[in-house]
Design a protein around this motif. Structure first.
Motif, PDB file in Angstrom:
ATOM      1  N   ALA A  96       0.830  -1.206   0.000  1.00 39.98           N
ATOM      2  CA  ALA A  96       0.000   0.000   0.000  1.00 39.98           C
ATOM      3  C   ALA A  96       0.864   1.257   0.000  1.00 39.98           C
ATOM      4  N   HIS A 134       0.919   7.284  -6.441  1.00 38.91           N
ATOM      5  CA  HIS A 134      -0.232   8.168  -6.578  1.00 38.91           C
ATOM      6  C   HIS A 134       0.064   9.591  -6.123  1.00 38.91           C
ATOM      7  N   LYS A 184      -7.828   5.899  -8.613  1.00 37.29           N
ATOM      8  CA  LYS A 184      -8.452   4.968  -7.683  1.00 37.29           C
ATOM      9  C   LYS A 184      -8.849   3.643  -8.330  1.00 37.29           C
ATOM     10  N   ASP A 189      -6.519   1.762  -9.223  1.00 40.13           N
ATOM     11  CA  ASP A 189      -5.518   0.958  -8.524  1.00 40.13           C
ATOM     12  C   ASP A 189      -6.025   0.510  -7.157  1.00 40.13           C
ATOM     13  N   VAL A 190      -6.821   1.362  -6.522  1.00 45.11           N
ATOM     14  CA  VAL A 190      -7.333   1.046  -5.187  1.00 45.11           C
ATOM     15  C   VAL A 190      -8.235  -0.184  -5.254  1.00 45.11           C
ATOM     16  N   TYR A 191      -9.001  -0.304  -6.330  1.00 42.70           N
ATOM     17  CA  TYR A 191      -9.848  -1.479  -6.506  1.00 42.70           C
ATOM     18  C   TYR A 191      -8.975  -2.739  -6.581  1.00 42.70           C
ATOM     19  N   CYS A 242     -12.503  -0.431  -0.581  1.00 37.87           N
ATOM     20  CA  CYS A 242     -11.628  -0.414  -1.759  1.00 37.87           C
ATOM     21  C   CYS A 242     -12.341  -0.956  -2.992  1.00 37.87           C
ATOM     22  N   ARG A 266     -14.087   5.150  -3.102  1.00 33.62           N
ATOM     23  CA  ARG A 266     -12.940   4.386  -2.607  1.00 33.62           C
ATOM     24  C   ARG A 266     -11.986   5.302  -1.854  1.00 33.62           C
ATOM     25  N   SER A 311      -8.320   6.834  -0.576  1.00 34.71           N
ATOM     26  CA  SER A 311      -7.018   7.023  -1.208  1.00 34.71           C
ATOM     27  C   SER A 311      -6.076   5.971  -0.649  1.00 34.71           C
ATOM     28  N   MET A 312      -4.956   5.745  -1.322  1.00 37.19           N
ATOM     29  CA  MET A 312      -4.014   4.761  -0.805  1.00 37.19           C
ATOM     30  C   MET A 312      -3.381   5.244   0.493  1.00 37.19           C
ATOM     31  N   VAL A 330      -5.720   4.108   3.008  1.00 32.14           N
ATOM     32  CA  VAL A 330      -5.611   2.655   3.157  1.00 32.14           C
ATOM     33  C   VAL A 330      -4.434   2.303   4.059  1.00 32.14           C
TER      34      VAL A 330
END
Length: 422
Positions: free
Chosen positions: A219, A226, A293, A295-297, A365, A373, A375-376, A379
């Motif tokens: 992460a 990002h 986002k 990428d977050v998925y 996510c 979602r 943000s990283m 996360v």
């Protein structure tokens, strides 16, 4: 596959089936065709007599050219130009023992990855038994590969400029006629995918605590990408692209599909659909609109794999269970059913509160709308909070208490074992 410089030649990637470490063409799928606006390469020097943007300087002994590759500030840095060693094909051939089959570490869409040995200071080929020898990983383009020059360029111009503790270090490259090779630091523990899904008596499941630490490291790597000025989108986040070093520190690898993110106030970039089924965000698959986002998925899918010990897509499972996300969401949303979903190997290692927060983060996510979602950076903060939850042993829960899990295993009611497995 991907192109981080201009128009894209594209194919759809497919299912990671058990025992398969590459990507397959998904049967019955179609490839969406979309135009892609031209894209400038990262700031790199232009090779004379070549249209490729790669750094061309090389010190006589190779040491001065790669020293910065080993400097990884905790927050990470992005260099103006790639700082890489240029290897000759003969050097890499010698380093890998003529690309002997017994040095193969793995194989993907680009080609095979070989284990090699070079001198730590000079980066020249050496023998494995020499005291100054350093192990490297050499990725070599295979004939007929669907990938090629474009992915190679992306790796050199993106990963070659980035230095972060949670990104695999690219040490150098080789370009000679039709030979395209990339040289990386060696990751001794292999991929997260192998640790989650390998079978055999010699394989020990990684613990709850270690899975959290790996998730936090990955992460942080995505958060770094990002947060850069270009809002770099990784685009192919999956468990096989998370590599582990000797101490199980997680590092993101394979930058062949990365893209610079939206600019000038735009919310997304539009491109052809790339990546791997099961991990790609739904808005990207359906429209080609790629968000940061997205990428977050993908991270949410990997988090779900780590929570359950099950693959994102597995053709060996019954049809309703083929897609892990669709199948698992009802369990993630129900705290009473959640213990049935968690990997039985993790019994006795987590509290119901920690599992619930991990499930809620995973659901967040995997939200259908990218705007919903996290943000990283958020996360990372959430995972760090979960990691700090280390309750007394009597508060640990065991999935054995539910007797039967969605994994199809029936457990006898045995005493909870609190030992952490590594």
């Amino acid at each position: 596959m991907g192109n981080c410089f201009g128009s894209e030649e594209t194919e759809l990637e497919g299912v990671n089936t058990p025992g398969h470490h590459g990507q397959l063409q998904l049967q019955g799928s179609t490839t969406a065709s979309r135009s892609l606006p031209p894209m400038s390469a990262p700031n790199a020097r232009q090779s004379q007599g070549s249209s490729m943007s790669v750094i061309t300087s090389r010190s006589t002994n190779g040491a001065g050219n790669i020293s910065a590759a080993f400097l990884e500030p905790e927050e990470g840095v992005i260099l103006e130009v790639p700082n890489l060693r240029i290897f000759t094909f003969a050097e890499l051939k010698a380093a890998t023992r003529n690309f002997k089959p017994d040095t193969v570490l793995g194989e993907g869409g680009f080609g095979r990855v070989y284990k090699g040995w070079v001198d730590k200071k000079t980066m020249n080929p050496t023998s494995s038994g020499v005291g100054s020898a350093m192990v490297i990983a050499v990725k070599k383009l295979k004939p007929g590969s669907s990938q090629g020059l474009e992915e190679w360029q992306c790796e050199v111009n993106f990963l070659g400029r980035m230095s972060h503790p949670n990104l695999v270090r690219l040490l150098g490259y080789c370009l000679e006629e039709r030979e395209l090779l990339l040289v990386y630091e060696f990751m001794a523990k292999g991929s997260l995918e192998n640790h989650l899904f390998r079978k055999g008596s010699s394989v020990h499941p990684i613990s709850w605590a270690l899975r959290l630490r790996i998730a936090i490291g990955a992460a942080r790597g995505l958060a770094f990408l990002h947060s850069s000025d270009k809002h770099v989108i990784y685009r192919d986040f999956k468990s096989s692209n998370i590599l582990l070093d000797t101490h199980y520190n997680a590092k993101i690898s394979d930058f062949g599909l990365v893209r610079n993110g939206p600019a000038d106030g735009d919310s997304h970039v539009t491109t052809r659909i790339m990546g791997t089924y099961g991990y790609a965000a739904p808005e990207y698959v359906s429209t080609g609109h790629l968000y940061v986002k997205s990428d977050v998925y993908g991270f949410g899918v990997v988090l779900l794999e780590m929570l359950t010990g099950l693959r994102a897509l597995d053709t060996a499972r019954p049809a309703p269970q083929l897609n892990l996300v669709n199948w698992a969401k009802p369990y993630l949303a129900d705290r009473r059913r959640l213990p049935q979903l968690v990997d039985p190997h993790l019994e006795g290692q987590y509290t119901s509160r920690a599992a619930l927060l991990a499930a809620q983060l995973t659901m967040s996510c995997l939200a259908g709308d990218p705007k919903n979602r996290p943000s990283m950076a958020e996360v990372v903060a959430a995972l760090e909070m979960i990691e700090r939850m280390k309750p007394p042993p009597h508060r640990l829960i065991s999935p054995r208490a539910t007797a039967r899990t969605v994994h199809g295993r029936t457990h006898a009611r045995l005493p909870t074992r609190t030992a952490i497995l590594h």
